[in-house]
Design an enzyme around this catalytic site. Structure first.
Site, PDB file in Angstrom:
ATOM      1  N   ASP A  75      16.071 -42.912 -32.108  1.00  0.00           N
ATOM      2  CA  ASP A  75      15.929 -42.861 -30.636  1.00  0.00           C
ATOM      3  C   ASP A  75      14.962 -43.929 -30.109  1.00  0.00           C
ATOM      4  O   ASP A  75      15.126 -44.449 -29.010  1.00  0.00           O
ATOM      5  CB  ASP A  75      15.491 -41.469 -30.166  1.00  0.00           C
ATOM      6  CG  ASP A  75      14.201 -41.007 -30.831  1.00  0.00           C
ATOM      7  OD1 ASP A  75      13.795 -41.605 -31.845  1.00  0.00           O
ATOM      8  OD2 ASP A  75      13.589 -40.024 -30.364  1.00  0.00           O
ATOM      9  N   ARG A 122      23.741 -33.977 -28.000  1.00  0.00           N
ATOM     10  CA  ARG A 122      24.602 -34.509 -26.944  1.00  0.00           C
ATOM     11  C   ARG A 122      25.717 -35.364 -27.512  1.00  0.00           C
ATOM     12  O   ARG A 122      25.527 -36.056 -28.507  1.00  0.00           O
ATOM     13  CB  ARG A 122      23.794 -35.396 -25.994  1.00  0.00           C
ATOM     14  CG  ARG A 122      22.875 -34.641 -25.072  1.00  0.00           C
ATOM     15  CD  ARG A 122      22.275 -35.566 -24.030  1.00  0.00           C
ATOM     16  NE  ARG A 122      21.718 -36.763 -24.627  1.00  0.00           N
ATOM     17  CZ  ARG A 122      21.538 -37.905 -23.967  1.00  0.00           C
ATOM     18  NH1 ARG A 122      21.893 -38.024 -22.712  1.00  0.00           N
ATOM     19  NH2 ARG A 122      21.013 -38.953 -24.570  1.00  0.00           N
ATOM     20  N   SER A 136      17.299 -38.908 -34.790  1.00  0.00           N
ATOM     21  CA  SER A 136      15.877 -39.203 -34.581  1.00  0.00           C
ATOM     22  C   SER A 136      14.982 -38.583 -35.648  1.00  0.00           C
ATOM     23  O   SER A 136      14.056 -37.823 -35.339  1.00  0.00           O
ATOM     24  CB  SER A 136      15.455 -38.720 -33.202  1.00  0.00           C
ATOM     25  OG  SER A 136      16.343 -39.242 -32.264  1.00  0.00           O
TER      26      SER A 136
END
Length: 897
Positions: A637, A519, A583
Site C-alpha cells: 500500500d 476491496r 499490505s
C-alpha cells in the site's frame, strides 16, 4: 400611603427576569478581553481550577481579613477512607486605626496575630501551608498573587491599592523569625465558601455571600475566560457583583432613598448593587424611609427624634428583630422607643412593613443575579435540566428570619429548570482558604507525579537526531548484501522501476487487502489530453475467524469476493490485468512474486508465511474455476500511495503510510541495492520500517508502557517502531498510562473500571477526538463516558494531556525516520538542496488534529536542506495498484518492442 412610598421597591417577576438578563450581559462583558475594561462586573479569575475531591489531607493554616473581625484558623484535613476535617479558630478585633491606617501597619498586625495564634496552638516548629482569605476585589495573575483593585466595606488602608497583598503579607511574616509558613493561595471569602461546601457536596460549584458585603463566584469554562491563557478545564470566577449598576444599568430601579444613601457613603457611585442588597446598608435604607415618612407626618405624629436623624442608628440586627415572626411587633415597639420615638400600634405595623419590603427587595435582586449565574452554568454544560448546589454564607442570610426562604423561593421561580440545593457554609472563609490551599497542595503533588509519568515521552531535539542517525544506519544495513539478512529494517525491493508518465491507459482490476476490510476495484485509466482515472469498487468484510483461520480459507474468501464483484460489474468473461495490494511484509523476486515474510496488524492465517501470495491467489482462482485473471503485480500500500501521488506530481518519490500501521517506501538508485542485479535506473524500496528497533537500537527511548503494549501484542518483540508510531497501538499506550495514573490515585478517584481493564478499548479515533482543539472538556467527558470511564473535569484534562504526549511522540519519531530518508535522497542526487514530494495516506495523518503538523515540523527541523512537500494520496492502495499494473504493462510492452 405607606405603599405609595414603597411601590418602587416592589419588583415583579418580569422586572426580575429583566435584571437577570442584564446581569447575564454584564457577565459576558466582564469575561471578554476587549470589553472587560469597561465592564462593571469585573469577573475576576481566581486561579482556583479544581474543587476538593476528598483525597486532600494534612495540616493547613488560614488567616481571614474582610469581616468585622480578623480570624486565624488551623484546619486538619483527614483522608482515612472517609473525608473529614477539624477546625480551630481564634478571633482578633480589627481596630479602626488598623483598617483606616497604613498598609505596613495592617500587614504587621495580621502577622502578629498569626504568630500569636501559632504560639497558642504550639505550631511554631512546623512548616505549614497558609491560605489567605482577603475579601476585597483583587486582580489575580496566579493563585498566590493578587493586586488590590479597591477597598470596600468601611476599609480604607493607605498605600495598599494597586499592590500585591500576598508579597506584603510575606514581607510582614519575615519579621517573625520563628514563623515558617508558605503562603500558597490568596482567596476571596466567596470562593472560600464554595470550597468549604464543595468539600461536603461535590455538586457545589457556586459560592454566595450575603452579609456586610455581597458577592458570588462560580466555576466557569476556561474557554470563555479571555483574561487567562488556555482553554482547558474550568476556573472559579469571582464576579464582584456588588458593582453591578455602577454604569447606570440599574438606575430605573434605584429609588430616591438609594441615591441618598449612596451620596452619604464612603464610596459614592460605587458598589450600587451591593448598596441595595447587603446588610451594611439595609438598616440605613429603613432609617431614611422612616425619616421622610415622619417628616411628612405619616409616622410618630410627625415628631422627628435626634436619634432618627443620626446616620447608622438603625442596623441590620434591628431590621431582623422587627421582622421576627411572632415577636416582631413587640420588638419593633422596643427598638423605636429606644430611638426616642413614641410609636402607636399603626406606626409599628407601618415600620415593620417597611423592613419587610426592603429585605424582600434585597432577596429578590440577589435571586435574579444568582439565577443568571445558574442559567449560565446550565448552558455551559448544555443541559436541559441541571442539579447543582450553592454554598452560602453571610450574616444577613444566617440571622434574618425570613431571608433564606424568600431567596430560595424566588430563585426556583426564575430558573425552574435548575434543581438547586442551598448549603450553609460553616466557617467558609477560613476553612475555605485552607481547602483551596489543600487542593493547591494536592494538585502540585499530582502535577509532579503526572510529569514523572509523561517525561519519558518528551523527546529532545538531540534524541530525535539520534533516532534519525540510527534509522539511516539501519537503512544502509538493509540494502547491503552481507547485512540484509540480520537487518531490522528489511528494505524489500518491489520491482517497481518507474513512476507514471501519463501515457498509461486501459481497464485494470485492483485488489486491496491490508486491514479488516477487503476491496475489489475496477479502474479505467485514460491518457492524453483527457487524462483521467475512473474507479468502481466494492468493500467486503473479513471476519475474524478467516483472518485467523487457514490460508486456504482466507484466499477462497478473497476469490469469492472477486467473483461477486465481477458478477456485479458484468465483466466475468474478460481476462483483465490485475494489481494486488497486499499490505504485509513480502520478499519479492519479481513484480508478480511476493513471499510473505510475516503477518502483521492482527492477521494470523496459517500456512501462508514463507509462501508466494500470488501463487496462493492463482491456486484459489483455479479451485473455483469460474474466471481467469492476469496477475501483473503484487503491491504494498505504501508503494501504491507513492504511485497515486506520482501520477499528479512527478516529483513524488516517497510514499508514507501513517495509519493503522506505519511504513515508508522510496525510489532508490539501483546501484545502492546490492541484493538485486543491475546498476541502471531506480527501483522502489519498501523499507518495512515498522521493524526498526527490533534489534534493541532504540531501547533507550522505549518506556515501561511501550514494553507492556509490546508484551500484550500478537507479535511480542517485533515491529517495535511501529508500536510507538502507528494508530493500532497509540490508544493502547494511552490505556496503559491511564491505568498507571489511576493506580497512583491521580485519575478516576483511584478506581480502575472494568472497561479500562479491556485491551483495545481506547481506539485511536478517540485520541483524535479528544485532542481536537474544537472540543470542550465537556465533550471529552462524554467520550470517556462512552468508554465507561466516569471522569471529572480534572480527569478529562489529564486524559487529554496523556493523549497529546503519546501522539506528539509518535509524530516526532515518524518525522525523525522520514528525515533520514529525505537526507538519503538528497545525498543520492548529490545536491545542496533537495526539493521532493512525499505522498501520504493513513487515518492518523488525515484525521488526527496535530499529527501531520508535528510530523512536518520535525522533518523540517531534522532535514533543513530538504524542501519537502506533503501530498495527500487519494486511494493509494486501490488506484495505486492499478497505476502500478498500468506502468508495469507499459514497461513490459516497451521491453518486448
Amino acid at each position: 400611603q405607606v405603599d405609595r412610598y414603597l411601590y418602587p421597591m416592589r419588583l415583579s417577576d418580569d422586572a426580575l427576569l429583566d435584571v437577570m438578563a442584564r446581569f447575564q450581559a454584564e457577565m459576558v462583558k466582564g469575561l471578554g478581553r476587549d470589553t472587560n475594561p469597561t465592564a462593571t462586573v469585573k469577573m475576576l479569575p481566581s486561579f482556583v481550577r479544581s474543587l476538593p475531591d476528598g483525597s486532600e489531607k494534612g495540616d493547613f493554616l488560614a488567616v481571614d481579613l474582610g469581616g468585622s473581625q480578623f480570624r486565624a484558623h488551623q484546619v486538619k484535613v483527614f483522608d482515612g477512607g472517609k473525608q473529614s476535617s477539624q477546625l480551630e479558630s481564634k478571633f482578633y478585633p480589627t481596630p479602626k486605626e488598623v483598617i483606616q491606617g497604613s498598609g505596613a501597619e495592617l500587614f504587621d498586625y495580621i502577622a502578629d496575630c498569626l504568630s500569636d495564634f501559632m504560639e497558642t496552638k504550639n505550631l511554631k516548629h512546623k512548616k505549614l501551608p497558609l491560605g489567605f482569605t482577603f475579601s476585597f476585589p483583587c486582580k489575580q495573575t496566579k493563585l498566590a498573587e493578587g493586586v488590590l483593585l479597591n477597598w470596600t466595606k468601611h476599609f480604607k488602608v493607605r498605600g495598599v491599592q494597586d499592590t500585591d497583598v500576598v508579597s506584603s503579607l510575606r514581607k510582614a511574616l519575615q519579621k517573625h523569625q520563628d514563623v515558617d509558613v508558605d503562603v500558597l493561595a490568596l482567596v476571596n471569602d466567596t470562593v472560600g465558601t464554595m470550597m468549604t461546601c464543595g468539600y461536603d457536596d461535590p455538586r457545589c460549584e457556586v459560592g454566595l455571600i450575603i452579609g456586610t458585603g455581597t458577592n458570588a463566584c462560580y466555576m466557569e469554562e476556561m474557554r470563555h475566560i479571555d483574561l487567562v491563557e488556555g482553554d482547558e478545564g474550568r476556573m472559579c470566577i469571582n464576579t464582584e457583583w456588588g458593582a453591578f449598576g455602577d454604569d447606570g444599568a440599574l438606575d430605573d430601579l434605584r429609588t430616591e432613598f438609594d441615591r441618598e444613601l449612596d451620596l452619604g457613603s464612603l464610596n459614592p457611585g460605587k458598589q450600587l448593587f451591593e448598596k441595595m442588597i447587603s446588610s451594611l446598608y439595609l438598616g440605613e435604607l429603613v432609617r431614611l424611609i422612616i425619616l421622610k415618612m415622619t417628616k411628612e407626618g405619616l409616622l410618630f405624629n410627625g415628631k422627628v427624634s435626634t436619634a432618627l436623624l443620626t446616620k447608622g442608628k438603625i442596623e441590620m440586627k434591628h431590621v431582623s428583630a422587627m421582622e421576627k415572626y411572632k415577636e416582631g411587633l413587640s420588638n419593633t415597639k422596643e427598638i423605636l422607643t429606644e430611638l426616642n420615638l413614641f410609636p402607636s400600634e399603626e406606626d409599628c405595623i407601618a415600620v415593620q412593613h417597611v423592613c419587610t419590603i426592603i429585605s424582600f427587595r434585597s432577596a429578590n435582586l440577589c435571586a435574579a443575579a444568582l439565577a443568571a449565574i445558574l442559567t449560565r452554568l446550565r448552558e455551559n454544560k448544555k443541559l436541559l435540566r441541571m442539579r447543582t448546589t450553592v454554598g452560602i454564607d453571610g450574616g444577613l442570610y444566617k440571622t434574618h428570619p425570613q431571608y433564606p426562604k424568600r431567596l430560595h423561593k424566588v430563585v426556583r421561580r426564575l430558573v425552574p429548570n435548575c434543581d438547586v440545593r442551598f448549603l450553609l457554609s460553616v466557617s467558609g472563609s477560613g476553612k475555605g482558604a485552607a481547602m483551596v490551599t489543600a487542593v493547591a497542595y494536592r494538585l502540585a503533588a499530582q502535577r509532579k507525579q503526572i510529569d514523572a509519568a509523561l517525561s519519558p515521552f518528551l523527546l529532545s531535539l538531540e534524541t530525535l537526531r539520534e533516532v534519525k542517525h540510527k534509522m539511516r544506519t539501519e537503512l544502509e544495513y538493509g540494502l547491503k548484501r552481507e547485512t540484509q539478512g540480520s537487518a531490522s529494517v528489511k528494505m524489500l525491493p518491489t520491482y517497481v522501476c518507474g513512476t507514471p508518465d501519463g501515457t498509461e491507459k486501459g481497464k485494470f482490476l485492483a485488489l486491496d487487502l491490508g486491514g479488516t476490510n477487503f476491496r475489489v476495484l475496477l479502474v479505467k485509466i485514460r491518457s492524453g489530453r483527457r487524462r483521467s482515472v475512473q474507479m468502481y469498487n466494492k468493500i467486503f468484510a473479513i471476519p475474524l475467524e478467516i483472518m485467523q483461520g487457514t490460508g486456504e480459507e482466507l484466499f477462497d474468501h478473497i476469490v469469492q469476493c472477486i467473483a461477486d464483484f465481477l458478477e456485479y460489474m458484468g465483466i466475468k468473461g474478460a481476462r483483465l490485468p490485475l494489481g494486488f495490494t497486499f499490505s504485509f511484509p513480502c520478499r519479492q523476486a519479481s513484480i508478480d512474486k511476493g513471499t510473505l515474510v510475516g503477518w502483521t496488524k492482527g492477521f494470523k492465517a496459517t500456512d501462508c508465511e514463507g509462501e508466494d501470495v500470488v501463487d496462493m491467489l492463482r491456486e484459489a482462482i483455479r479451485r473455483r474455476n469460474e474466471f481467469d485473471l492476469d496477475i501483473v503485480a503484487v503491491v504494498n500500500d505504501t508503494v501504491g500511495t507513492m504511485m497515486t501521488c506520482g501520477y499528479e506530481d512527478p516529483n513524488c518519490e516517497i510514499g508514507l503510510i501513517a495509519g493503522t500501521g506505519s511504513n515508508v517506501c522510496y525510489m532508490e538508485d539501483m546501484k545502492n541495492i546490492e541484493i538485486v542485479e543491475g546498476n541502471e535506473g531506480k527501483m522502489c524500496i519498501n523499507t518495512e520500517w515498522g521493524g526498526f528497533g527490533d534489534n534493541g537500537c532504540i531501547d533507550n527511548i522505549r518506556t515501561k508502557y511501550d514494553k507492556e503494549v509490546d508484551e500484550g501484542s500478537l507479535n511480542p518483540g517485533k515491529q517495535r517502531y511501529e508500536k510507538m508510531t502507528s494508530g493500532m497501538y497509540l490508544g493502547e499506550i494511552v490505556r496503559q498510562i491511564l491505568i498507571d495514573l489511576t493506580k497512583q490515585g491521580l485519575l478516576f478517584r483511584g478506581q480502575i473500571s472494568e472497561s479500562l481493564r479491556k485491551r483495545g478499548i481506547f481506539e485511536t479515533k478517540f485520541l483524535s477526538q479528544i485532542e481536537s482543539d474544537r472540543l470542550a472538556l465537556l465533550q471529552v467527558r462524554r467520550i470517556l463516558q462512552q468508554l465507561g470511564l466516569d471522569s471529572t473535569c480534572d480527569d478529562s484534562i489529564i486524559v487529554k494531556e496523556v493523549c497529546g504526549a503519546v501522539s506528539k511522540r509518535a509524530a516526532q519519531l515518524c518525522g525523525a525516520g522520514l528525515a533520514a530518508i529525505v537526507e538519503k535522497k538528497r545525498e543520492n542526487r548529490g545536491v545542496e538542496r533537495l526539493q521532493i514530494t512525499v505522498g501520504v495516506d493513513g487515518t492518523l495523518y488525515k484525521l488526527h488534529p496535530h499529527f501531520s503538523r508535528i510530523l512536518r515540523e520535525t522533518v523540517k527541523e531534522l532535514a533543513p536542506q530538504c524542501d519537502v512537500t506533503f501530498m495527500l494520496s487519494e486511494d493509494g492502495s486501490g488506484k495505486g495498484a492499478a497505476l502500478i499494473t498500468a506502468v508495469a504493462k507499459r514497461l513490459h510492452n516497451v521491453g518486448q518492442k
